[in-house]
Each structure stands twice: as structure tokens, then as C-alpha cells.
Design an enzyme around this catalytic site. Structure first.
Site, PDB file in Angstrom:
ATOM      1  CG  HIS A   1      -0.275  -0.276   2.505  1.00 43.07           C
ATOM      2  ND1 HIS A   1       0.043  -1.562   2.899  1.00 43.07           N
ATOM      3  CD2 HIS A   1       0.158   0.538   3.494  1.00 43.07           C
ATOM      4  CE1 HIS A   1       0.646  -1.523   4.087  1.00 43.07           C
ATOM      5  NE2 HIS A   1       0.732  -0.258   4.464  1.00 43.07           N
TER       6      HIS A   1
ATOM      7  CG  HIS B   1       1.259   4.981   4.144  1.00 49.43           C
ATOM      8  ND1 HIS B   1       0.394   4.832   5.207  1.00 49.43           N
ATOM      9  CD2 HIS B   1       2.012   3.863   4.126  1.00 49.43           C
ATOM     10  CE1 HIS B   1       0.632   3.673   5.815  1.00 49.43           C
ATOM     11  NE2 HIS B   1       1.606   3.059   5.172  1.00 49.43           N
TER      12      HIS B   1
HETATM   13  P1  AMP Z   1       1.879  -0.054   7.251  1.00 52.28           P
HETATM   14  O1  AMP Z   1       2.439   0.205   8.611  1.00 52.28           O
HETATM   15  O2  AMP Z   1       2.650   0.677   6.156  1.00 52.28           O
HETATM   16  O3  AMP Z   1       1.684  -1.512   6.955  1.00 52.28           O
HETATM   17  O4  AMP Z   1       0.468   0.639   7.251  1.00 52.28           O
HETATM   18  C1  AMP Z   1      -0.727  -0.013   7.523  1.00 52.28           C
HETATM   19  C2  AMP Z   1      -1.761   1.073   7.620  1.00 52.28           C
HETATM   20  O5  AMP Z   1      -3.038   0.468   7.487  1.00 52.28           O
HETATM   21  C3  AMP Z   1      -1.736   1.821   8.955  1.00 52.28           C
HETATM   22  O6  AMP Z   1      -1.551   3.200   8.706  1.00 52.28           O
HETATM   23  C4  AMP Z   1      -3.111   1.496   9.545  1.00 52.28           C
HETATM   24  O7  AMP Z   1      -3.649   2.572  10.263  1.00 52.28           O
HETATM   25  C5  AMP Z   1      -3.925   1.171   8.306  1.00 52.28           C
HETATM   26  N1  AMP Z   1      -5.077   0.306   8.509  1.00 52.28           N
HETATM   27  C6  AMP Z   1      -5.090  -0.904   9.132  1.00 52.28           C
HETATM   28  N2  AMP Z   1      -6.339  -1.420   9.122  1.00 52.28           N
HETATM   29  C7  AMP Z   1      -7.127  -0.530   8.462  1.00 52.28           C
HETATM   30  C8  AMP Z   1      -8.518  -0.495   8.129  1.00 52.28           C
HETATM   31  N3  AMP Z   1      -9.352  -1.491   8.446  1.00 52.28           N
HETATM   32  N4  AMP Z   1      -8.969   0.577   7.454  1.00 52.28           N
HETATM   33  C9  AMP Z   1      -8.136   1.590   7.124  1.00 52.28           C
HETATM   34  N5  AMP Z   1      -6.831   1.606   7.408  1.00 52.28           N
HETATM   35  C10 AMP Z   1      -6.319   0.571   8.073  1.00 52.28           C
END
Ligand code: AMP
Ligand code: ZN
Length: 151
Positions: free
Chosen positions: A99, A101
């Protein structure tokens, strides 16, 4: 992919605040934002690493991320934005569906990247690293041919 939270979001099995969707990517608001408006752009196809995402999808992710950044500047009066991607647990990746950001930034948002600036000991040390990286650098036509990096 079963048991992937982001695949479930794309399938509508878990709710999300969707901003954009097309044939290749899906964008939705992060549930625990770094700054308000923080959004994620993900490939519809499950990929753990960005390195295996096909070129068209990777390109679309970057394009949609950039356009969302511009929308944050115009719509939220942001002063700028960060595009950030963590690949691998050691890099901070928590959700194992790649993903991008998109983080809107304001001069007074109080967030700072913990960025440091090292120095190479000498030119030879730097050249050695360059050589090691280039030994394995491949720009395949289809990124899906790339090896999935070990977790
Ligand atoms: P990473 O640390 O780069 O893997 O980022 C994962 C991101 O996913 C974090 O910023 C979380 O806040 C976000 N996240 C996890 N679960 C959800 C969800 N159900 N809906 C929206 N964002 C999410
Ligand atoms: Zn997934």
C-alpha cells in the site's frame, strides 16, 4: 487472498471510507491517520511486496497517489504531501498487502520523519555498495516476473 484485511476491504467484507476505485487500484482513508486525510492506495490484486506489482498497476498507484496529494492541497489547504511505502516488516510494513500512503502535510502539523543523514566513509565504500546493488538490479518488462523478496 483469504485473511488479508485489505483484500477484504476491496471485496466489501470490511467497511472502508473509499475515495477512489478503478480496474487496478482502490483508495481509502487510513483508520489511524498520521495527519487528518491520510489515505492508502492499494492494488486490487494481492501483492505482499510492491516489487511484484505489474508495471501498469504500480504506475496507477503512483498516479492516483499524486492526484490525491494534489486534491489534499486544494481541498484541505495542505501545504504539501508525503507518498510513503513500507516494504517488509523491518521497514515498518504491518499490513502485508502492499500500500502507498498519501499523507497531507501542513507547516504546523507537528509531525517529523525521524530522518538521519549518514556519511560514506570514502568513495570506495560507496562504490562497493553500488556494485552489489547493480549486480541484482533488473528492470523486467513484467514486474510479476521479479522474485518475491523474502519476508
Ligand atoms: P503499514 O504500517 O505501512 O503496513 O500501514 C498499515 C496502515 O493500514 C496503517 O496506517 C493502519 O492505520 C492502516 N489500517 C489498518 N487497518 C485498516 C482499516 N481497516 N482501514 C483503514 N486503514 C487501516
Ligand atoms: Zn490482500
Amino acid at each position: 487472498m483469504r485473511n488479508c484485511i485489505f483484500c477484504k476491504i476491496i471485496a466489501g467484507e470490511i467497511p472502508s471510507v473509499k475515495l477512489y476505485e478503478d480496474d487496478l487500484v482502490y483508495a481509502f482513508m487510513d483508520i489511524a491517520p498520521i495527519t487528518f486525510g491520510h489515505t492508502l492506495v492499494i492494488p486490487k490484486e494481492h501483492h505482499t511486496s510492491v516489487a511484484t506489482i505489474p508495471e501498469a498497476t504500480a504506475g496507477r498507484m503512483f498516479l492516483v497517489g499524486s492526484r490525491l496529494g494534489v486534491a489534499m492541497k486544494r481541498g484541505l489547504a495542505a501545504d504539501g504531501f508525503n507518498l510513503h511505502l513500507s516494504d517488509g516488516t523491518v521497514a515498518g510494513q504491518v499490513v502485508m498487502h502492499a500500500h502507498l500512503h498519501v499523507v497531507p502535510r501542513w507547516t504546523d502539523d507537528g509531525f517529523h520523519w525521524n530522518w538521519r543523514q549518514l556519511k560514506y566513509e570514502n568513495e570506495a565504500a560507496r562504490e562497493e555498495l553500488k556494485k552489489k546493488m547493480l549486480e541484482y538490479f533488473r528492470l523486467t518488462k513484467d514486474a510479476s516476473e521479479a522474485e518475491e523478496p523474502e519476508a
